[in-house]
Design a protein around this motif. Structure first.
Motif, mmCIF file in Angstrom:
data_model
loop_
_atom_site.group_PDB
_atom_site.id
_atom_site.type_symbol
_atom_site.label_atom_id
_atom_site.label_comp_id
_atom_site.label_asym_id
_atom_site.label_seq_id
_atom_site.Cartn_x
_atom_site.Cartn_y
_atom_site.Cartn_z
ATOM 1 N N LEU A 149 51.330 48.696 43.309
ATOM 2 C CA LEU A 149 51.318 47.381 42.956
ATOM 3 C C LEU A 149 50.064 47.036 41.850
ATOM 4 C CD1 LEU A 149 51.349 45.683 46.393
ATOM 5 C CD2 LEU A 149 52.997 45.545 44.411
ATOM 6 N N VAL A 150 49.090 47.613 41.739
ATOM 7 C CA VAL A 150 48.221 47.406 40.938
ATOM 8 C C VAL A 150 48.840 48.012 39.396
ATOM 9 C CG1 VAL A 150 46.024 48.451 39.576
ATOM 10 C CG2 VAL A 150 46.127 47.845 42.038
ATOM 11 N N GLY A 151 49.607 49.085 39.409
ATOM 12 C CA GLY A 151 50.176 49.524 38.051
ATOM 13 C C GLY A 151 51.190 48.558 37.880
ATOM 14 N N LEU A 193 40.391 30.785 35.351
ATOM 15 C CA LEU A 193 41.470 30.355 36.261
ATOM 16 C C LEU A 193 42.215 31.579 36.945
ATOM 17 C CD1 LEU A 193 42.749 26.848 34.574
ATOM 18 C CD2 LEU A 193 41.255 27.124 36.615
ATOM 19 N N ILE A 194 42.607 32.414 35.646
ATOM 20 C CA ILE A 194 43.447 33.639 36.460
ATOM 21 C C ILE A 194 42.462 34.482 37.300
ATOM 22 C CG2 ILE A 194 44.447 35.535 35.905
ATOM 23 C CD1 ILE A 194 45.577 34.038 32.994
ATOM 24 N N MET A 216 48.116 39.039 37.864
ATOM 25 C CA MET A 216 46.875 38.685 38.795
ATOM 26 C C MET A 216 47.180 38.793 40.194
ATOM 27 S SD MET A 216 43.636 38.812 38.910
ATOM 28 C CE MET A 216 43.180 39.097 36.972
ATOM 29 N N VAL A 217 48.361 38.262 40.512
ATOM 30 C CA VAL A 217 48.863 37.974 41.868
ATOM 31 C C VAL A 217 49.244 39.630 42.273
ATOM 32 C CG1 VAL A 217 50.772 37.282 43.207
ATOM 33 C CG2 VAL A 217 49.799 35.726 41.697
ATOM 34 N N LEU A 218 49.791 40.277 41.311
ATOM 35 C CA LEU A 218 50.309 41.812 41.809
ATOM 36 C C LEU A 218 48.963 42.598 42.123
ATOM 37 C CD1 LEU A 218 53.332 42.304 39.565
ATOM 38 C CD2 LEU A 218 53.496 42.283 42.189
ATOM 39 N N LEU A 219 47.945 42.539 41.060
ATOM 40 C CA LEU A 219 46.855 43.061 41.243
ATOM 41 C C LEU A 219 46.197 42.976 42.458
ATOM 42 C CD1 LEU A 219 45.377 45.111 39.241
ATOM 43 C CD2 LEU A 219 43.722 43.178 38.435
ATOM 44 N N SER A 220 46.046 41.586 42.881
ATOM 45 C CA SER A 220 45.240 41.244 43.902
ATOM 46 C C SER A 220 46.110 41.554 45.059
ATOM 47 C CB SER A 220 45.473 39.490 44.064
ATOM 48 O OG SER A 220 44.739 39.034 42.696
#
Length: 424
Positions: free
Chosen positions: A292-294, A257-258, A313-317
């Protein structure tokens, strides 16, 4: 928003449609480890060796696909690699286990060549200034297909067999070859390749080759190094991250789901972001994305709960949306006419380097010192982003000085340089 895509040629939209269909059935890489340890009866170590060798093939294909395209034409190379890869995939159910060790890296190599050739084909087709939007369209199509593909693949594997996954993937790759042959005109593709090849080896020697082109564009090697570092960090979501969740009581369904959240955020925001940010300094956009990935991995320092995993996951996306499309377009814009494909191959290769480097490096650190992995990931990604942000500010100052000198030479008062001037 539609006005932001008006400069994208029709052929790119048609290519994106083919990419979508191919991505829907391109689910074998998701299930290959389960296939090798399940129906094929390999141990985890043997399966890991086979998939690792396949990953090397994928990276090698990305590094070399654009070189072939600059020499023989990107359309021609894409068609050949798609045909070879598709035929190989359809034969997987018939191969013995030892033969798979050779066939898997060959199929992955062909897949990497297709990826690099497709990016180069978009780069030579789309005018500078619209490439961010064009690459966003293709990435959106690919992510849309990938969102649908794994659930369908799971149903096929459970209801029929894993063998049908490879047959479907192979047929889809062959379809992409036929579709590309139909929608991309051969004459136009050859003309673009020839024009950008600059008349063959003699013209390239006159220009000094790719190394000379990179030396003349020092921001590109810095960008490539930053992307390689971040890709090693980025790929941890597919290797150590699910183990981290399991170690803290969250099962594979939570991980699924993530991961699906990643696709949903990208599908929802990537195209609007490409239009809204198309006039912004590319290195600043890329640098912000890496930061943002960091920040995403920094969220895991607080622990493995649903809230921290979703935040990660939101920040990574969001970071992926900012940096991947923009970096691909930036490298295309910086490339000299005779080396567009090779520049795309360099980017494609480093942007998949984490496939090979990420799992062993992340796994070893997590096994030795699990508390250090996420802080180190956050530091590496944020540091790479900060480097590009500093480089963007330096380019902006250089552009402002150049504008001031030009105005002074013409005997008039200089005006302030626009905030988005970066010299791309």
């Amino acid at each position: 928003m539609l006005k932001g895509f008006k400069d994208i040629p029709r052929v790119v939209w048609l290519l994106a449609a083919g990419v979508f269909v191919n991505a829907v059935v391109g689910f074998t890489f998701v299930f290959v480890f389960l296939y090798l340890t399940g129906p094929r009866g390999l141990g985890a170590a043997q399966a890991g060796l086979a998939t690792g060798i396949g990953g090397i093939g994928l990276v090698a294909g990305n590094f070399t696909g654009g070189w072939y395209g600059d020499r023989f034409g990107h359309r021609r190379v894409l068609l050949a690699a798609s045909a070879v890869g598709g035929l190989l995939l359809t034969t997987f159910p018939l191969l013995s286990n030892p033969a798979l060790y050779a066939a898997l890296p060959l199929a992955q190599y062909a897949s990497g060549v297709v990826r690099a050739s497709n990016a180069a084909l978009v780069a030579v087709t789309v005018p500078e200034g619209a490439r961010r939007q064009a690459f966003a369209v293709v990435r959106c199509a690919s992510n849309g297909g990938f969102t649908l593909g794994p659930p369908i693949g799971a149903l096929v594997a459970a209801g029929l067999s894993y063998d049908w996954l490879f047959v479907a993937d192979g047929v889809g790759t062959l379809f992409f070859a036929c579709w590309t042959a139909r929608v991309v005109p051969a004459r136009g593709a050859r003309g673009s390749a020839a024009a950008r090849a600059g008349g063959g080896a003699g013209a390239e020697a006159e220009r000094g080759g790719v190394l000379a082109a990179l030396r003349a564009r020092p921001t590109v090697p810095v960008l490539l190094a930053a992307i390689l570092v971040v890709d090693v960090v980025y790929r941890q979501q597919y290797s150590v991250f699910p183990v981290f969740l399991a170690d803290h009581g969250l099962d594979v369904r939570a991980f699924g789901l993530i991961i699906a959240l990643n696709g949903a955020v990208i599908l929802l925001l990537e195209l609007p972001a490409a239009v809204a940010l198309r006039a912004r300094p590319p290195l600043a956009v890329i640098g912000t994305g890496l930061v943002l990935v960091g920040a995403g991995y920094a969220a895991l320092i607080a622990g493995a709960g649903v809230a921290t995993a979703v935040t990660m996951m939101v920040l990574l996306s969001l970071g992926e949306i900012l940096y991947k499309t923009t970096a691909t377009a930036y490298v295309a814009d910086q490339a000299p006419d005779h080396a567009v494909g090779r520049f795309q191959s360099l980017y494609a290769g480093v942007s998949t380097g984490g496939v090979v480097l990420g799992p062993p490096l992340g796994g070893a650190l997590y096994a030795a010192a699990p508390g250090l992995l996420w802080p180190l990931c956050a530091l590496l990604a944020a540091g790479a982003g900060a480097l590009l942000l500093a480089l963007s500010r330096r380019e902006a100052r250089r552009a402002a000085r150049a504008a001031a000198h030009g105005a002074a030479a013409q005997g008039r008062t200089p005006t302030a340089a626009p905030a988005h001037a970066t010299g791309t």
